[in-house]
Design a protein around this motif. Structure first.
Motif, short mmCIF file in Angstrom:
data_model
loop_
_atom_site.label_atom_id
_atom_site.label_comp_id
_atom_site.label_asym_id
_atom_site.label_seq_id
_atom_site.Cartn_x
_atom_site.Cartn_y
_atom_site.Cartn_z
N ARG A 29 75.12 5.66 -27.71
CA ARG A 29 73.90 6.22 -29.04
C ARG A 29 73.69 5.10 -29.37
NH1 ARG A 29 74.56 11.51 -29.68
NH2 ARG A 29 76.26 12.60 -29.28
N GLU A 44 73.97 -0.66 -32.21
CA GLU A 44 75.39 0.94 -32.24
C GLU A 44 74.90 2.26 -33.47
OE1 GLU A 44 79.60 1.07 -30.89
OE2 GLU A 44 78.69 -1.02 -31.88
N ASP A 45 74.90 3.56 -32.91
CA ASP A 45 74.56 4.35 -33.98
C ASP A 45 76.09 4.25 -34.44
OD1 ASP A 45 72.81 5.38 -35.55
OD2 ASP A 45 72.25 6.78 -34.10
N PHE A 46 76.61 3.30 -35.50
CA PHE A 46 77.21 3.67 -36.36
C PHE A 46 78.10 2.83 -36.88
CE2 PHE A 46 82.23 3.32 -36.23
CZ PHE A 46 83.13 4.62 -35.74
N PRO A 53 76.34 7.59 -39.17
CA PRO A 53 75.41 7.00 -38.07
C PRO A 53 73.67 7.00 -38.87
CG PRO A 53 75.49 9.55 -37.50
CD PRO A 53 76.14 9.41 -38.87
N ILE A 93 78.87 -4.33 -35.71
CA ILE A 93 78.64 -3.40 -34.03
C ILE A 93 77.94 -3.72 -33.19
CG2 ILE A 93 79.05 -1.26 -35.55
CD1 ILE A 93 75.43 -1.59 -35.47
#
Lengths: 363, 363, 363
Positions: A29, A44-46, A53, A93
């Motif tokens: 993601r 990273e979508d974190f 997200p 990240i």
């Protein structure tokens, strides 16, 4: 199984024009955004703060800001700031190499240190004023290799696209397929045929008669990881076919960038590049609309095929001569996948060796 | 992991006004209904005859009747009757302690013999004529603790609710958090600020100027199992802030009862209690509508956060000072969960011991 | 667990009138089509070329043609042709015995060599000009046996169908159930009752008074694999009830063919055959519409019951006298399932023995 140390098309600029875009690519993601100086980044979508997200956030002063509690990110995955907090000790990240080129955003989902923008597939037509491009995006629930098969065997046009680009002569003309290095080329030439509706319209669009016998060609080129560029066209018969002069033919390049989302779903970037009337935007729109409708006809078939194959995992399917394009493409992919796995193993071994040597030196 | 020997809000009276209500709480499917003398009962949602959900049935003469073949149930889970059948030998189903109080139906999903209505959280505002209440219900796919985190750290208002109750001063004011027994309190005070839109409207609604400097406060109180009651308000600056007299402020209590449905979904009962203009029903409706819109903004974020955390189970997230409210709430919960597990184990051991003693005496 | 060496209703002729039909039956994905000479065939829904579902294809010159690349199939599962290819060495796919009879397409999902069309359940009413039939199809997510239970215990009419065919006298009249060979019959007779709305309309439709005391009957007949045919009717009281002459009654046969799709879903073919005013097509349409509405009332209940049973796999449910029809039907099914398993085992053993003997003779 997809290659990771390679460039995939991730999105188009319009998709990140207003706000960040969350998109899963090769199982990861990611969030794509245009930051400082307009440069595109992929993370990273974190959010390292609470796991939200980042793609639900926004851009402020060129920084990606989490939409939950406002943590601000740098393009390298480190934290840039957060009101009332010192972020130096915050965990980073992952950042993915991302490059904007040829009207697409390209991403490298593998080892960042191996990413070389020079390895992005060169697209002549994307840089020349003699060419125009129009395209779109479909999300399809199938293995990316089923779409490669689809595009490397155009006999399906006769059945799936019967009313636009299909015609009996396609399947009556045997294709010829060859692998040159990592590229697979499958070609089909038809002579003295009637132009099917899509091509009749293209001839008219190019100011040519559409009711005379024509020669037609389809030259499909697969290159890793999953690009299929197809030279297609028709020429008035007897003018040299593929080699006919520009004033006797209508030709273009069908553009297909297939980006795996998961093992059984893809982002399918499709389009058409043409080198006639490049400034006619109405024609670009008309072609895009027609192509979108035609390419949409494949979706149900591919998803149903995937469901059948998933339910019958041990079952063999046929590999006919018309399937050579897809079969040879998979041979190339399997070879590169094995090389990537070997490279990864040797890097792991090397770093273990280095660690042992360091420990011995220290001991 | 949720506490079971405790009272949760199960539903509101309007939800069982017309017919029985089926609702899953703490993993258990229950049916709620108003039976004999208007008393509310909760049973397993499973007809002992053929397993149909009793919530598809109806109420007749104060009895819950299965809508499939007409088995009639007593509030204690025994069968009350069935045409043409003697039901004495029919198996019973589980009955859950249920109490109607403060405008809510409360249920105890754990050991019935431990249920004591006196342990239902006391709600002063629900019984006093000086207060008005309006609220609603959202179904959200997230762990109930993510919602506790959300409510115990209101810095998210600046980002998620930027246009209504958010303002930069929130995150610029460090919160102070403490645990007192099983209660966690996290407070934030802002001085000489501009009232954000929601509070400006509340000041006007209370007949006060909305364009003068204000003091603002947020005092979030977590109590087990998952209630978060938040004292919020603004006062004209210099009038004493939280302690300002009623004629200089607009204040209220944000009410949040979070009832786990499963490990990753909740029934979220939200509302607002206010002690100004308690009889102004139009104002109650206006506030409810505004709050519903604001609280609805959290849904996507919480569900996306849950999805990210589910996909990354081993991943650590940060616990900053702003997260202290949620962190300390989880400490309380973990302590109570361990106590509940220990209590359950000791009860099992005691009953095994009793059985052994009985067997020995009989032998 | 379903019987496979038996005939199920697969579809109705209108479903294959325009194009092939893909339908999963007893866990197997099949394609049904009308080919050469109008004969109906059933094949695996899996093209041997690339695994696409053949049901997305079309019929050409009586042959089923894959809609992806044009492989043509014979009704026996062998390949009939493909442009530019010799298909003799192509693998075959499975062909299922299929028969069109009584206005339905019947399929045998088990061993083809055991399929005998004479074993298709005889339907007198489907061949006689004195009868008319109207019906429909529902797709329901439940075990096929829950639908058998439903139809073999009509006390549910009082609750599920209270406004049309239900009445208190049903559950007040004890049913009588017996098993005769593979058939289970459960009967209920009511005397001197008021005809419920559906039957009052049927009496009027048959030119009879609807406001006089009536006798009513329900005779449910289960036959394997999952057919339930129910003789139902009302007669003016004192005229002989079930045996009353035609001019004093309105009667019909409720037709239920239940075809398992998977372990927990079914294709439910429902209808009504009547022997009064057989040529009144308006009456047929009116009855079908009414029955469709009534039978649709069972769907939610059956799916909710299935969900409850799936979530509580170990849980016992009651078997009352009203449940005898379903219980005895399951006894018959269990006996036949065991016989089918034994037969399969003995066939496997016999073929292994033959192979050994052959090897010994060759050795």
């Amino acid at each position: 199984m997809f290659l990771k140390n390679t460039w995939y098309v991730a999105c188009t600029p319009d998709e990140i024009a207003e706000k960040p875009l969350g998109r899963q690519i090769c199982g990861e993601r990611m969030v794509f955004y245009r930051g400082q100086d307009g440069k595109v980044s992929a993370l990273e979508d974190f959010c390292p703060h609470r796991g939200a997200p980042l793609s639900l956030g926004f851009i402020d002063k060129g920084e990606l800001v989490c939409g939950y509690h406002g943590l601000r990110m740098n393009p390298d995955g480190t934290c840039a700031g957060m009101t009332g907090q010192r972020v130096r000790a915050f965990p980073s990240i992952r950042s993915y190499p991302a490059v904007e080129r040829y009207g697409f955003i390209w991403v490298w989902p593998g080892d960042a240190e191996l990413a070389d923008p020079a390895r992005i597939h060169h697209l002549e037509w994307a840089e020349s004023p003699d060419w125009a491009y129009g395209g779109g995006l479909y999300h399809i629930h199938c293995d990316y290799r089923l779409m490669i098969d689809n595009l490397m065997d155009l006999t399906h046009e006769t059945y799936v696209h019967a009313s636009s680009i299909g015609q009996a002569e396609i399947e009556e003309s045997a294709p010829s397929t060859k692998t040159i290095g990592d590229e697979v080329v499958t070609s089909r030439h038809m002579e003295n045929i009637k132009a099917p509706p899509f091509w009749a319209a293209a001839l008219r669009g190019n100011g040519l008669a559409d009711d005379v016998p024509c020669d037609r060609w389809q030259i499909c080129r697969f290159t890793p990881p999953s690009h299929v560029l197809i030279e297609v066209g028709v020429a008035h018969a007897g003018k040299g076919g593929y080699h006919a002069p520009a004033e006797s033919k209508a030709s273009s390049i069908v553009v297909d960038f297939i980006t795996p989302e998961t093992e059984t779903s893809i982002w399918y970037f499709w389009g058409m590049a043409r080198n006639f009337k490049p400034n006619d935007e109405q024609l670009t729109a008309t072609i895009r609309e027609g192509q979108g409708k035609i390419f949409g006809e494949d979706l149900d078939m591919l998803e149903a095929q995937q469901r059948n194959l998933t339910e019958n995992p041990g079952r063999k399917i046929l590999k006919l001569n018309i399937d050579s394009g897809g079969v040879q493409s998979r041979v190339v992919l399997d070879r590169l996948l094995a090389a990537e796995a070997a490279e990864r193993a040797s890097r792991v071994a090397a770093s273990a060796e280095a660690a042992t040597a360091q420990a011995a030196a220290a001991g």
